[in-house]
Design a protein around this motif. Structure first.
Motif, short mmCIF file in Angstrom:
data_model
loop_
_atom_site.label_atom_id
_atom_site.label_comp_id
_atom_site.label_asym_id
_atom_site.label_seq_id
_atom_site.Cartn_x
_atom_site.Cartn_y
_atom_site.Cartn_z
N LEU A 49 24.95 6.12 11.60
CA LEU A 49 26.27 6.83 11.89
C LEU A 49 27.40 5.96 12.72
CD1 LEU A 49 24.96 10.35 12.93
CD2 LEU A 49 25.74 9.48 10.39
N LEU A 50 28.57 6.02 12.15
CA LEU A 50 29.53 5.23 12.81
C LEU A 50 30.21 6.05 13.75
CD1 LEU A 50 31.07 2.58 12.54
CD2 LEU A 50 32.59 3.89 10.95
N PRO A 51 30.21 5.49 15.04
CA PRO A 51 30.91 6.34 16.26
C PRO A 51 32.45 6.17 16.08
CG PRO A 51 29.98 4.47 17.04
CD PRO A 51 29.29 4.51 15.75
N VAL A 52 33.31 7.10 15.79
CA VAL A 52 34.89 6.95 15.83
C VAL A 52 35.41 7.84 17.05
CG1 VAL A 52 36.55 7.46 14.40
CG2 VAL A 52 34.43 6.80 13.17
N ARG A 53 36.21 7.27 17.62
CA ARG A 53 37.06 7.84 18.76
C ARG A 53 37.80 9.11 18.06
NH1 ARG A 53 39.43 3.75 20.36
NH2 ARG A 53 38.26 3.32 22.19
N GLN A 78 31.89 -0.42 21.54
CA GLN A 78 31.14 0.92 21.79
C GLN A 78 31.65 1.98 20.62
OE1 GLN A 78 31.96 1.31 26.13
NE2 GLN A 78 29.65 1.63 26.07
N ILE A 79 32.78 1.97 20.33
CA ILE A 79 33.44 2.92 19.26
C ILE A 79 34.55 2.51 18.74
CG2 ILE A 79 35.18 3.55 21.21
CD1 ILE A 79 34.77 6.66 20.45
N PHE A 80 34.78 2.92 17.37
CA PHE A 80 35.91 2.48 16.65
C PHE A 80 37.04 3.50 16.62
CE2 PHE A 80 32.10 0.47 14.79
CZ PHE A 80 32.67 -0.47 14.02
N TYR A 104 30.47 -4.36 8.52
CA TYR A 104 29.30 -5.01 9.33
C TYR A 104 29.47 -5.03 10.71
CZ TYR A 104 28.71 -6.90 4.73
OH TYR A 104 28.41 -6.96 3.27
N CYS A 105 28.80 -4.30 11.65
CA CYS A 105 28.78 -3.80 12.93
C CYS A 105 27.41 -4.17 13.78
CB CYS A 105 29.59 -2.61 13.25
SG CYS A 105 28.70 -1.16 12.58
N GLU A 106 26.49 -4.64 13.31
CA GLU A 106 25.27 -5.03 13.92
C GLU A 106 25.55 -5.63 15.34
OE1 GLU A 106 25.41 -8.10 10.73
OE2 GLU A 106 25.79 -6.30 11.01
N ASP A 107 24.52 -5.43 16.32
CA ASP A 107 24.60 -6.37 17.51
C ASP A 107 25.95 -5.98 18.52
OD1 ASP A 107 22.31 -7.67 16.87
OD2 ASP A 107 23.37 -9.21 15.98
N ASN A 108 26.21 -4.72 18.40
CA ASN A 108 27.35 -4.08 19.24
C ASN A 108 26.45 -3.06 19.95
OD1 ASN A 108 30.22 -5.10 18.79
ND2 ASN A 108 29.39 -4.91 16.71
N PRO A 109 27.00 -2.81 21.15
CA PRO A 109 26.53 -1.48 21.90
C PRO A 109 27.13 -0.24 21.70
CG PRO A 109 27.99 -2.72 23.22
CD PRO A 109 27.99 -3.65 22.13
N LEU A 110 26.97 0.09 20.42
CA LEU A 110 27.62 1.50 19.84
C LEU A 110 27.17 2.85 20.54
CD1 LEU A 110 27.45 0.51 15.92
CD2 LEU A 110 29.57 0.23 17.57
N PHE A 111 27.95 3.56 20.89
CA PHE A 111 27.55 4.91 21.28
C PHE A 111 26.46 5.31 20.50
CE2 PHE A 111 31.96 5.09 23.59
CZ PHE A 111 31.38 4.78 24.75
N VAL A 151 33.59 11.41 20.73
CA VAL A 151 33.15 10.78 19.52
C VAL A 151 32.64 11.59 18.39
CG1 VAL A 151 31.19 8.88 18.99
CG2 VAL A 151 32.13 9.22 21.30
N GLN A 152 33.04 11.15 17.35
CA GLN A 152 32.62 11.94 16.05
C GLN A 152 31.80 10.85 15.12
OE1 GLN A 152 35.65 12.98 13.23
NE2 GLN A 152 34.43 14.21 11.98
#
Length: 347
Positions: A321-325, A212-214, A227-234, A304-305
């Motif tokens: 956009l990449l969700p970063v902790r 969900q978050i990096f 590559y991060c497709e098919d993840n339940p990203l925030f 999340v940023q």
């Protein structure tokens, strides 16, 4: 048939350096192979081998061995005698076990390919292979990675796609030479903070997991491909604070006071802590608030940023956009305007 094809090579004796016995229907090693002690390359790919005879132990100069697409159900223990071996291919077998003793003699091994087998775990003794640079374990049944694996300090490539790995050990940060990390199609939920310390990492593939978050600081890596497709990203959705003030424990209050004093160069306190290992250990886990920059210990707000990384690296097509902790020390910092951070909603 195989023995007859081997005869010309045997006549060459020590002068023969390479032997190709691919797809010959072999169920055992040809007789006389052990006499070819000058052999440096041997391919036995695509046969019906279930085990290796003791003759292979004499091939002490062998540098490349291909045993791919056979019927092995474990890594042959005789391989420990191949002290010159640099590249070992064991893909496409039925391997479900690696004897720990096999790592005793493979100190020169640089590449290990165990793709398409049935491994469920790796023995911690794999840390003995100090010169490994590339390990490929795609399409197995691995559920975890032992922390001892992270002692392979020369590792440059690690391929672990299509397994059942749930978590990556924090010790991965010690793989400081790693450039390519492939973790796609597993069951990973959280990436370790140590991942952000891998400054030489250039390719990261975590597609098809449960992320969900990096981790904090991932945006500072000089990644070329992500590559991060098919993840339940925030998703980027505003969330308001549920309370205005923080209730901190005495331990947290004390830790924050000490961290502030250390930041202000309080030499008396610095000297006192230098002589107290227990306090040093506790304070070593401190974090810094992304808003005010002050240190805190174990009570924080997780936010999340959303970072735009598409302009500087090759990424998944659907990644905007990449969700970063990001961690904040208080609700006061969270409620500060224009920080560009989002809270994590609790369902």
């Amino acid at each position: 048939m195989a023995e007859r094809q081997l005869l010309p090579a045997l006549r060459g004796g020590r002068g023969t350096r390479s032997l190709l016995l691919t797809a010959r229907g072999l169920s055992h090693l040809p007789r006389g192979l052990g006499n070819m002690n000058g052999l440096e390359g041997l391919s036995l790919r695509g046969n019906r081998l279930r085990r290796l005879s003791q003759e292979v132990e004499a091939l002490s100069r062998l540098k490349v061995l291909n045993l791919g697409n056979n019927n092995l159900d474990e890594v042959p223990e005789q391989l420990k005698y191949l002290i010159s071996l640099q590249k070992l291919h064991l893909f496409g077998n039925k391997i479900n076990r690696i004897p720990s003793s096999v790592f005793d003699g493979l100190q020169n091994l640089v590449l290990l390919n165990l793709n398409n087998n049935q491994l469920t775990c790796l023995p911690p003794e794999i840390q003995r292979l100090k010169n490994l640079e590339c390990v490929s374990l795609d399409n197995n049944q691995l559920r975890s990675i032992p922390k001892e694996f992270c002692c392979l300090r020369k590792l440059r490539e690690l391929h672990l796609s299509h397994n059942s790995v749930i978590a990556i050990p924090e010790e991965i940060k010690y793989l400081t030479k790693l450039k390519i990390l492939i973790l796609s199609r597993n069951q990973i939920e959280d990436l370790p903070d140590g991942l952000s310390k891998m400054k030489r990492l250039r390719v990261l593939d975590v597609a098809g997991n449960n992320i969900q978050i990096f981790p904090t600081g991932i945006e500072s890596l000089e990644l070329e491909e992500l590559y991060c497709e098919d993840n339940p990203l925030f998703e980027k959705k505003p969330v308001s604070a549920v309370q205005e003030e923080d209730i901190l424990t005495l331990k947290e209050l004390t830790a924050r006071f000490i961290l502030t004093q250390l930041e202000n160069k309080n030499m008396y306190l610095h000297t006192a802590i230098k002589n107290n290992l227990e306090v040093q250990t506790i304070l070593s886990h401190n974090r810094k608030c992304a808003q005010c920059g002050r240190g805190f210990l174990s009570m924080w707000l997780e936010c999340v940023q959303f970072v735009d990384v598409k302009q500087r690296m090759k990424t998944s097509r659907n990644l905007e956009l990449l969700p970063v902790r990001t961690l904040l020390c208080s609700y006061n910092c969270f409620n500060h305007r224009d920080h560009g951070l989002f809270g994590i909603a609790v369902p």
